[in-house]
Design a protein around this motif. Sequence first.
Motif, short mmCIF file in Angstrom:
data_model
loop_
_atom_site.label_atom_id
_atom_site.label_comp_id
_atom_site.label_asym_id
_atom_site.label_seq_id
_atom_site.Cartn_x
_atom_site.Cartn_y
_atom_site.Cartn_z
N THR A 63 -1.55 5.17 7.82
CA THR A 63 -1.97 5.45 6.94
C THR A 63 -2.55 5.34 5.70
O THR A 63 -1.78 4.67 5.25
N GLY A 64 -3.46 5.37 4.94
CA GLY A 64 -3.83 5.53 4.40
C GLY A 64 -4.51 3.81 3.95
O GLY A 64 -5.53 3.21 4.87
N SER A 65 -5.06 3.54 1.90
CA SER A 65 -6.48 3.49 2.03
C SER A 65 -6.44 1.70 2.61
O SER A 65 -6.96 0.57 3.06
N THR A 66 -4.65 0.28 2.70
CA THR A 66 -5.41 -0.54 2.94
C THR A 66 -4.97 -0.28 4.75
O THR A 66 -5.75 -1.22 5.12
N GLY A 96 3.80 7.90 0.51
CA GLY A 96 2.74 8.19 -0.38
C GLY A 96 1.67 8.90 -0.76
O GLY A 96 1.22 9.81 -0.90
N GLY A 97 1.35 8.78 1.31
CA GLY A 97 0.57 9.75 1.83
C GLY A 97 0.85 11.00 2.67
O GLY A 97 -0.40 11.76 2.88
N ALA A 98 2.36 10.72 2.29
CA ALA A 98 2.96 12.38 3.04
C ALA A 98 2.70 11.77 4.28
O ALA A 98 3.04 12.59 4.93
N ASP A 140 0.71 -1.73 9.44
CA ASP A 140 0.27 -0.19 8.18
C ASP A 140 1.49 -1.14 7.12
O ASP A 140 1.66 -1.67 6.93
N GLY A 141 0.98 0.45 5.60
CA GLY A 141 1.27 0.13 4.11
C GLY A 141 2.57 0.26 4.20
O GLY A 141 3.31 0.39 4.59
N ALA A 142 2.45 0.11 2.77
CA ALA A 142 3.65 0.24 1.86
C ALA A 142 3.61 1.01 0.14
O ALA A 142 2.31 0.03 0.04
N LYS A 180 7.48 4.31 1.69
CA LYS A 180 6.30 4.38 2.76
C LYS A 180 6.01 6.13 1.66
O LYS A 180 7.75 6.41 1.70
N GLU A 187 4.86 8.20 10.72
CA GLU A 187 5.05 6.61 10.61
C GLU A 187 6.45 5.85 11.11
O GLU A 187 6.89 5.22 11.75
N LYS A 206 2.88 -4.50 -5.27
CA LYS A 206 3.97 -3.76 -4.44
C LYS A 206 5.63 -4.33 -3.77
O LYS A 206 5.90 -3.77 -3.36
C1 5RP Z 1 1.40 7.02 3.66
C2 5RP Z 1 2.45 5.59 3.50
C3 5RP Z 1 1.22 4.07 3.59
O1 5RP Z 1 1.63 3.52 3.81
C4 5RP Z 1 0.84 3.91 1.51
O2 5RP Z 1 0.79 6.12 0.42
C5 5RP Z 1 0.24 2.75 0.96
O3 5RP Z 1 -1.21 3.10 1.70
P1 5RP Z 1 -2.09 3.13 0.16
O4 5RP Z 1 -2.55 1.90 1.94
O5 5RP Z 1 -3.33 3.78 0.36
O6 5RP Z 1 -1.81 2.09 -0.33
O7 5RP Z 1 3.08 5.54 2.98
O8 5RP Z 1 2.49 8.07 3.74
#
Ligand code: 5RP
Length: 219
Positions: A28-31, A96-98, A81-83, A94, A103, A121
């Motif tokens: 989940t997230g922008s990445t 930040g996007g709740a 996934d991102g982090a 992880k 995940e 990061k």
């Molecule tokens: C969501 C996460 C995301 O992987 C994390 O917040 C990174 O987000 P982004 O890719 O937007 O920087 O853990 O729960």
Amino acid sequence: MQPRDKKKLAASAALQYLEDDMLVGIGTGSTVEEFLLAIKERGLRLRGAVSSSRATSDRLRALGIEEFALNDVGDLPLYVDGADEATPQGALIKGGGAALTREKVVAAASARFVCIIDDSKLVDVLGRFPLPVEVIPMARSYVARRLVGLGGQPVWREGVVTDNGNVILDVHNLRIVDPRSLEQEIDRIAGVVTVGLFAHRGADEILVGGEQGVRRILP
Ligand code: 5RP
């Protein structure tokens, strides 16, 4: 170079792990959004994806990628996934996007976890980013007191309800030198659903987008 461009670089580099007809776990997230866009741009044909959040399910639907329920497919070959923070040893913060609980489940069910981040990061010690902890609502105050006992400053992410109907405490001021034992310790607090420390099941590979291109870290 903007962080979004660095995320794009890391996301595109993760395409190398995809194979035709593959079933992939998607974070989940922008990445991750950049990763999904790159899949479509390259015209890659996946069998489908297992989603880690409602937000990602919406993106999958919009892009025409078929979604499968984890319960129907068993273990997965790959999770991308991102982090919010990552160490070169593969431990992550992880949530930040709740979306940390789903995940963590999809990561656990996957043979390989490829983490895609921009270079801001990558850290030696986790904790500058407040550590998200998903908690059942009636236990919020109790769990917060226990987290204070561990040296942190929990802040309720007011107004946010997770996909599982729970709340998030963001724990500030932790310097996490031993992520595995802190993960275990927070997991043991009654009322905690998931701590956003991914140390026992961390990343198998980290792709870091930066000015010089993509650096691949094998923890
Ligand atoms: C969501 C996460 C995301 O992987 C994390 O917040 C990174 O987000 P982004 O890719 O937007 O920087 O853990 O729960």
